[in-house]
Design a protein around this motif. Structure first.
Motif, PDB file in Angstrom:
ATOM      1  N   VAL A 127       0.849  -1.194   0.000  1.00  0.00           N
ATOM      2  CA  VAL A 127       0.000   0.000   0.000  1.00  0.00           C
ATOM      3  C   VAL A 127       0.885   1.245   0.000  1.00  0.00           C
ATOM      4  CG1 VAL A 127      -1.647   1.315   1.401  1.00  0.00           C
ATOM      5  CG2 VAL A 127      -1.995  -1.146   1.041  1.00  0.00           C
ATOM      6  N   ASP A 128       1.965   1.206   0.776  1.00  0.00           N
ATOM      7  CA  ASP A 128       2.887   2.347   0.817  1.00  0.00           C
ATOM      8  C   ASP A 128       3.488   2.626  -0.556  1.00  0.00           C
ATOM      9  OD1 ASP A 128       2.464   2.843   3.506  1.00  0.00           O
ATOM     10  OD2 ASP A 128       4.201   1.688   4.163  1.00  0.00           O
ATOM     11  N   THR A 129       3.830   1.577  -1.293  1.00  0.00           N
ATOM     12  CA  THR A 129       4.392   1.752  -2.635  1.00  0.00           C
ATOM     13  C   THR A 129       3.357   2.391  -3.557  1.00  0.00           C
ATOM     14  OG1 THR A 129       5.925  -0.083  -2.362  1.00  0.00           O
ATOM     15  CG2 THR A 129       5.403   0.567  -4.631  1.00  0.00           C
ATOM     16  N   LEU A 130       2.116   1.934  -3.470  1.00  0.00           N
ATOM     17  CA  LEU A 130       1.059   2.523  -4.302  1.00  0.00           C
ATOM     18  C   LEU A 130       0.867   4.005  -3.965  1.00  0.00           C
ATOM     19  CD1 LEU A 130      -1.550  -0.373  -4.309  1.00  0.00           C
ATOM     20  CD2 LEU A 130      -0.060   0.335  -6.198  1.00  0.00           C
ATOM     21  N   ARG A 131       0.912   4.325  -2.688  1.00  0.00           N
ATOM     22  CA  ARG A 131       0.786   5.736  -2.297  1.00  0.00           C
ATOM     23  C   ARG A 131       1.982   6.544  -2.808  1.00  0.00           C
ATOM     24  NH1 ARG A 131      -1.217   3.964   3.494  1.00  0.00           N
ATOM     25  NH2 ARG A 131      -3.453   3.984   3.132  1.00  0.00           N
ATOM     26  N   TYR A 132       3.167   5.950  -2.746  1.00  0.00           N
ATOM     27  CA  TYR A 132       4.371   6.608  -3.273  1.00  0.00           C
ATOM     28  C   TYR A 132       4.216   6.845  -4.778  1.00  0.00           C
ATOM     29  CZ  TYR A 132       9.118   7.148  -5.022  1.00  0.00           C
ATOM     30  OH  TYR A 132      10.230   7.592  -5.697  1.00  0.00           O
ATOM     31  N   TYR A 133       3.764   5.817  -5.512  1.00  0.00           N
ATOM     32  CA  TYR A 133       3.561   5.976  -6.952  1.00  0.00           C
ATOM     33  C   TYR A 133       2.581   7.105  -7.236  1.00  0.00           C
ATOM     34  CZ  TYR A 133       6.003   1.639  -8.277  1.00  0.00           C
ATOM     35  OH  TYR A 133       6.939   0.668  -8.513  1.00  0.00           O
ATOM     36  N   GLU A 134       1.549   7.215  -6.413  1.00  0.00           N
ATOM     37  CA  GLU A 134       0.580   8.292  -6.602  1.00  0.00           C
ATOM     38  C   GLU A 134       1.235   9.649  -6.313  1.00  0.00           C
ATOM     39  OE1 GLU A 134      -3.802   9.746  -5.042  1.00  0.00           O
ATOM     40  OE2 GLU A 134      -3.032   7.805  -4.374  1.00  0.00           O
ATOM     41  N   LYS A 135       1.995   9.729  -5.230  1.00  0.00           N
ATOM     42  CA  LYS A 135       2.684  10.975  -4.862  1.00  0.00           C
ATOM     43  C   LYS A 135       3.640  11.421  -5.971  1.00  0.00           C
ATOM     44  CE  LYS A 135       5.995  12.621  -1.436  1.00  0.00           C
ATOM     45  NZ  LYS A 135       7.339  12.210  -1.780  1.00  0.00           N
ATOM     46  N   GLU A 136       4.285  10.448  -6.629  1.00  0.00           N
ATOM     47  CA  GLU A 136       5.245  10.747  -7.696  1.00  0.00           C
ATOM     48  C   GLU A 136       4.581  10.958  -9.058  1.00  0.00           C
ATOM     49  OE1 GLU A 136       8.494  11.376  -7.227  1.00  0.00           O
ATOM     50  OE2 GLU A 136       8.030  11.178  -5.098  1.00  0.00           O
ATOM     51  N   GLY A 137       3.264  10.862  -9.101  1.00  0.00           N
ATOM     52  CA  GLY A 137       2.534  11.119 -10.344  1.00  0.00           C
ATOM     53  C   GLY A 137       2.468   9.935 -11.290  1.00  0.00           C
ATOM     54  N   LEU A 138       2.862   8.746 -10.809  1.00  0.00           N
ATOM     55  CA  LEU A 138       2.829   7.567 -11.683  1.00  0.00           C
ATOM     56  C   LEU A 138       1.423   6.980 -11.793  1.00  0.00           C
ATOM     57  CD1 LEU A 138       6.093   5.758 -10.524  1.00  0.00           C
ATOM     58  CD2 LEU A 138       5.793   7.414 -12.374  1.00  0.00           C
ATOM     59  N   LEU A 139       0.690   7.017 -10.698  1.00  0.00           N
ATOM     60  CA  LEU A 139      -0.681   6.510 -10.667  1.00  0.00           C
ATOM     61  C   LEU A 139      -1.620   7.629 -10.247  1.00  0.00           C
ATOM     62  CD1 LEU A 139      -0.297   3.075  -8.832  1.00  0.00           C
ATOM     63  CD2 LEU A 139      -0.961   3.425 -11.207  1.00  0.00           C
ATOM     64  N   LYS A 140      -2.805   7.613 -10.840  1.00  0.00           N
ATOM     65  CA  LYS A 140      -3.825   8.599 -10.473  1.00  0.00           C
ATOM     66  C   LYS A 140      -5.166   7.882 -10.313  1.00  0.00           C
ATOM     67  CE  LYS A 140      -1.676  12.572 -12.651  1.00  0.00           C
ATOM     68  NZ  LYS A 140      -1.847  13.712 -13.528  1.00  0.00           N
ATOM     69  N   PRO A 141      -5.308   7.118  -9.212  1.00  0.00           N
ATOM     70  CA  PRO A 141      -6.598   6.454  -9.021  1.00  0.00           C
ATOM     71  C   PRO A 141      -7.679   7.486  -8.745  1.00  0.00           C
ATOM     72  CG  PRO A 141      -5.269   6.262  -7.045  1.00  0.00           C
ATOM     73  CD  PRO A 141      -4.389   6.893  -8.101  1.00  0.00           C
ATOM     74  N   ARG A 142      -8.882   7.159  -9.144  1.00  0.00           N
ATOM     75  CA  ARG A 142      -9.965   8.088  -8.833  1.00  0.00           C
ATOM     76  C   ARG A 142     -10.357   7.885  -7.373  1.00  0.00           C
ATOM     77  NH1 ARG A 142     -14.989   5.973  -8.777  1.00  0.00           N
ATOM     78  NH2 ARG A 142     -15.333   3.955  -9.713  1.00  0.00           N
ATOM     79  N   ARG A 143     -11.131   8.787  -6.852  1.00  0.00           N
ATOM     80  CA  ARG A 143     -11.566   8.736  -5.452  1.00  0.00           C
ATOM     81  C   ARG A 143     -13.086   8.588  -5.399  1.00  0.00           C
ATOM     82  NH1 ARG A 143      -7.526   9.598  -1.298  1.00  0.00           N
ATOM     83  NH2 ARG A 143      -5.624  10.123  -2.436  1.00  0.00           N
ATOM     84  N   ASN A 144     -13.555   7.832  -4.398  1.00  0.00           N
ATOM     85  CA  ASN A 144     -15.002   7.711  -4.213  1.00  0.00           C
ATOM     86  C   ASN A 144     -15.497   8.843  -3.317  1.00  0.00           C
ATOM     87  OD1 ASN A 144     -14.418   6.961  -1.553  1.00  0.00           O
ATOM     88  ND2 ASN A 144     -14.882   4.791  -1.884  1.00  0.00           N
ATOM     89  N   GLN A 145     -16.772   8.810  -2.943  1.00  0.00           N
ATOM     90  CA  GLN A 145     -17.364   9.898  -2.147  1.00  0.00           C
ATOM     91  C   GLN A 145     -16.731  10.015  -0.768  1.00  0.00           C
ATOM     92  OE1 GLN A 145     -21.549   9.061  -2.292  1.00  0.00           O
ATOM     93  NE2 GLN A 145     -21.834  10.160  -4.216  1.00  0.00           N
ATOM     94  N   GLN A 146     -16.138   8.913  -0.279  1.00  0.00           N
ATOM     95  CA  GLN A 146     -15.458   8.934   1.020  1.00  0.00           C
ATOM     96  C   GLN A 146     -13.974   9.280   0.865  1.00  0.00           C
ATOM     97  OE1 GLN A 146     -17.347   6.065   0.052  1.00  0.00           O
ATOM     98  NE2 GLN A 146     -19.142   7.009   1.012  1.00  0.00           N
TER      99      GLN A 146
END
Length: 125
Positions: free
Chosen positions: A20-39
C-alpha cells in the motif's frame, strides 16, 4: 460503457503485488492517479492494473524513475503525447541495445578464456 471491476487500495495492492505504501508513493510521484469515491478512498480499475504492470516493466528494463514520471505525465495528458512517449521508449531501447552489446563482449571474453583453459586441460592429459 462496460462495467469495470473496481478495487480498494488493499485489494489492488494484493493484485499487483505491491505494498500500500508503494502505491501511495507511486501516486505521490505522479505515476498513478486512481480516482476517489465519495469517502475520498482510492478506487483502482483494470486500466490502473494494466498501467501498473507497464510501470513495473519499465522499472525492470532499467528506465530511470524520472523518465517513468515523464512518461506517466505524458500518458495522462492523452494521445497527443504519443510521439514524446515513443521518444522515451526509443531512448530506453538504445540503452538496452548498448547493454546487450556490452554483455555480448563480456560473454565473448569469457568464452575465449574458457577455451584456453580447456586446451590447457587437454595438453596436461
Amino acid at each position: 460503457m462496460e462495467n469495470q471491476q473496481e478495487y480498494s487500495i488493499g485489494a489492488f495492492s494484493t493484485r499487483v503485488h505491491l505494498s500500500v505504501d508503494t502505491l501511495r508513493y507511486y501516486e505521490k510521484e505522479g505515476l498513478l492517479k486512481p480516482r476517489r469515491n465519495q469517502q475520498n478512498q482510492r478506487i483502482y480499475t483494470e486500466n490502473d492494473y494494466e498501467w501498473t504492470l507497464f510501470i513495473l516493466r519499465l522499472k525492470q528494463i532499467g528506465m530511470p524513475i524520472r523518465d517513468i514520471q515523464t512518461y506517466a505525465k505524458l500518458r495522462y495528458q492523452g494521445d497527443e503525447t504519443i510521439n514524446e512517449r515513443l521518444q522515451l521508449l526509443y531512448k530506453q531501447e538504445q540503452l538496452l541495445e548498448k547493454q546487450r552489446h556490452e554483455i555480448d563482449e563480456h560473454l565473448a571474453f569469457l568464452a575465449k578464456k574458457i577455451t584456453i583453459y580447456h586446451e590447457k586441460i587437454v595438453d596436461m592429459e
